[in-house]
Design a protein around this motif. Structure first.
Motif, PDB file in Angstrom:
ATOM      1  N   ASN A   1       0.860  -1.332  -0.140  1.00 64.08           N
ATOM      2  CA  ASN A   1      -0.138   0.260  -0.070  1.00 64.08           C
ATOM      3  C   ASN A   1       0.814   1.099  -0.106  1.00 64.08           C
ATOM      4  N   ILE A   2       0.486   2.145  -0.845  1.00 61.54           N
ATOM      5  CA  ILE A   2       1.128   3.419  -0.754  1.00 61.54           C
ATOM      6  C   ILE A   2       0.031   4.392  -0.737  1.00 61.54           C
ATOM      7  N   GLN A   3       0.147   5.460   0.184  1.00 60.95           N
ATOM      8  CA  GLN A   3      -1.015   6.261   0.491  1.00 60.95           C
ATOM      9  C   GLN A   3      -1.248   7.221  -0.692  1.00 60.95           C
ATOM     10  N   ILE A   4      -2.447   7.172  -1.333  1.00 61.68           N
ATOM     11  CA  ILE A   4      -2.827   7.991  -2.476  1.00 61.68           C
ATOM     12  C   ILE A   4      -4.041   8.338  -2.206  1.00 61.68           C
ATOM     13  N   LYS A   5      -4.298   9.802  -2.216  1.00 60.81           N
ATOM     14  CA  LYS A   5      -5.395  10.733  -1.824  1.00 60.81           C
ATOM     15  C   LYS A   5      -6.463  10.151  -2.964  1.00 60.81           C
ATOM     16  N   LYS A   6      -7.505   9.666  -2.270  1.00 61.47           N
ATOM     17  CA  LYS A   6      -9.018   9.258  -3.126  1.00 61.47           C
ATOM     18  C   LYS A   6      -9.580  10.537  -3.339  1.00 61.47           C
ATOM     19  N   MET A   7     -10.264  10.628  -4.694  1.00 64.18           N
ATOM     20  CA  MET A   7     -11.237  11.758  -4.937  1.00 64.18           C
ATOM     21  C   MET A   7     -12.429  11.105  -4.657  1.00 64.18           C
ATOM     22  N   SER A   8     -13.233  12.005  -4.311  1.00 65.10           N
ATOM     23  CA  SER A   8     -14.841  11.953  -3.882  1.00 65.10           C
ATOM     24  C   SER A   8     -15.445  11.348  -5.165  1.00 65.10           C
ATOM     25  N   SER A   9     -16.517  10.881  -5.134  1.00 65.74           N
ATOM     26  CA  SER A   9     -17.565  10.493  -6.276  1.00 65.74           C
ATOM     27  C   SER A   9     -17.838  11.726  -7.013  1.00 65.74           C
ATOM     28  N   GLU A  10     -18.343  12.633  -6.429  1.00 69.02           N
ATOM     29  CA  GLU A  10     -18.533  14.036  -6.815  1.00 69.02           C
ATOM     30  C   GLU A  10     -17.428  14.761  -7.675  1.00 69.02           C
ATOM     31  N   GLU A  11     -16.303  14.615  -7.142  1.00 65.57           N
ATOM     32  CA  GLU A  11     -15.091  15.212  -7.601  1.00 65.57           C
ATOM     33  C   GLU A  11     -14.733  14.593  -8.945  1.00 65.57           C
ATOM     34  N   THR A  12     -14.973  13.279  -8.787  1.00 67.45           N
ATOM     35  CA  THR A  12     -14.604  12.547 -10.067  1.00 67.45           C
ATOM     36  C   THR A  12     -15.645  12.704 -11.136  1.00 67.45           C
ATOM     37  N   ILE A  13     -16.878  12.535 -10.840  1.00 69.42           N
ATOM     38  CA  ILE A  13     -18.125  13.147 -11.861  1.00 69.42           C
ATOM     39  C   ILE A  13     -17.781  14.577 -12.207  1.00 69.42           C
ATOM     40  N   ASN A  14     -17.415  15.403 -11.730  1.00 68.95           N
ATOM     41  CA  ASN A  14     -17.352  16.868 -12.099  1.00 68.95           C
ATOM     42  C   ASN A  14     -15.963  16.955 -12.957  1.00 68.95           C
ATOM     43  N   LEU A  15     -14.718  16.314 -12.616  1.00 62.92           N
ATOM     44  CA  LEU A  15     -13.634  15.786 -13.423  1.00 62.92           C
ATOM     45  C   LEU A  15     -14.094  15.503 -14.881  1.00 62.92           C
ATOM     46  N   PHE A  16     -15.108  14.347 -14.770  1.00 62.92           N
ATOM     47  CA  PHE A  16     -15.371  13.788 -16.226  1.00 62.92           C
ATOM     48  C   PHE A  16     -16.257  14.683 -16.907  1.00 62.92           C
ATOM     49  N   ILE A  17     -17.172  15.450 -16.306  1.00 63.33           N
ATOM     50  CA  ILE A  17     -17.942  16.504 -16.969  1.00 63.33           C
ATOM     51  C   ILE A  17     -17.348  17.643 -17.642  1.00 63.33           C
ATOM     52  N   LYS A  18     -16.125  18.080 -16.980  1.00 61.62           N
ATOM     53  CA  LYS A  18     -15.481  19.119 -17.490  1.00 61.62           C
ATOM     54  C   LYS A  18     -14.633  18.583 -18.743  1.00 61.62           C
ATOM     55  N   ALA A  19     -14.394  17.415 -19.013  1.00 63.12           N
ATOM     56  CA  ALA A  19     -13.739  16.715 -20.097  1.00 63.12           C
ATOM     57  C   ALA A  19     -14.974  16.265 -21.012  1.00 63.12           C
ATOM     58  N   GLY A  20     -16.148  16.757 -20.663  1.00 62.57           N
ATOM     59  CA  GLY A  20     -17.199  16.352 -21.605  1.00 62.57           C
ATOM     60  C   GLY A  20     -17.850  14.917 -21.630  1.00 62.57           C
ATOM     61  N   ILE A  21     -17.629  14.241 -20.570  1.00 64.00           N
ATOM     62  CA  ILE A  21     -18.087  13.034 -20.451  1.00 64.00           C
ATOM     63  C   ILE A  21     -18.935  12.849 -19.429  1.00 64.00           C
ATOM     64  N   ILE A  22     -20.082  12.248 -19.568  1.00 62.30           N
ATOM     65  CA  ILE A  22     -21.190  12.148 -18.423  1.00 62.30           C
ATOM     66  C   ILE A  22     -20.933  10.531 -17.923  1.00 62.30           C
ATOM     67  N   VAL A  23     -20.904  10.526 -16.572  1.00 60.79           N
ATOM     68  CA  VAL A  23     -20.676   9.272 -15.847  1.00 60.79           C
ATOM     69  C   VAL A  23     -21.608   9.321 -14.632  1.00 60.79           C
ATOM     70  N   THR A  24     -22.268   8.092 -14.229  1.00 56.97           N
ATOM     71  CA  THR A  24     -22.928   7.776 -13.213  1.00 56.97           C
ATOM     72  C   THR A  24     -22.124   7.841 -11.991  1.00 56.97           C
ATOM     73  N   GLU A  25     -22.652   7.830 -10.746  1.00 58.10           N
ATOM     74  CA  GLU A  25     -21.841   7.650  -9.540  1.00 58.10           C
ATOM     75  C   GLU A  25     -21.178   6.385  -9.696  1.00 58.10           C
ATOM     76  N   ASP A  26     -21.816   5.174  -9.653  1.00 55.21           N
ATOM     77  CA  ASP A  26     -21.214   3.986  -9.782  1.00 55.21           C
ATOM     78  C   ASP A  26     -20.365   3.792 -11.085  1.00 55.21           C
ATOM     79  N   GLU A  27     -20.488   4.342 -12.102  1.00 57.42           N
ATOM     80  CA  GLU A  27     -19.326   4.313 -13.086  1.00 57.42           C
ATOM     81  C   GLU A  27     -18.075   5.069 -12.798  1.00 57.42           C
ATOM     82  N   ALA A  28     -18.224   6.154 -12.129  1.00 58.01           N
ATOM     83  CA  ALA A  28     -17.072   6.970 -11.512  1.00 58.01           C
ATOM     84  C   ALA A  28     -16.261   6.208 -10.543  1.00 58.01           C
TER      85      ALA A  28
END
Length: 73
Positions: free
Chosen positions: A24-51
């Motif tokens: 294990n190497i500690q990696i900061k995990k993004m929340s589902s909301e942060e992930t979804i927003n990142l994909f939206i900025k890239a023009g990709i729509i994903v559900t919370e489960d997909e994210a």
């Protein structure tokens, strides 16, 4: 005089392995909301489960890559 060797003390973090057997190497995990927003900025729509699934895959790939570059083996 013989010198007593000190026992090696392992750091607790260094002896922990994840479910894939990689150290294990500690990696900061993004929340589902942060992930979804990142994909939206890239023009990709994903559900919370997909994210969550996408991020889990990316974390696994990151752990494998870090193991390859940082492993003393």
């Amino acid at each position: 005089m013989s010198e007593k060797k000190k026992p090696l003390i392992k750091d607790e973090q260094s002896s922990k392995y994840n479910k894939y057997g990689f150290q294990n190497i500690q990696i900061k995990k993004m929340s589902s909301e942060e992930t979804i927003n990142l994909f939206i900025k890239a023009g990709i729509i994903v559900t919370e489960d997909e994210a969550e699934e996408i991020m889990e895959l990316l974390y696994t790939i990151t752990q494998i890559t870090l193991k390859e570059f940082l492993s003393p083996d």
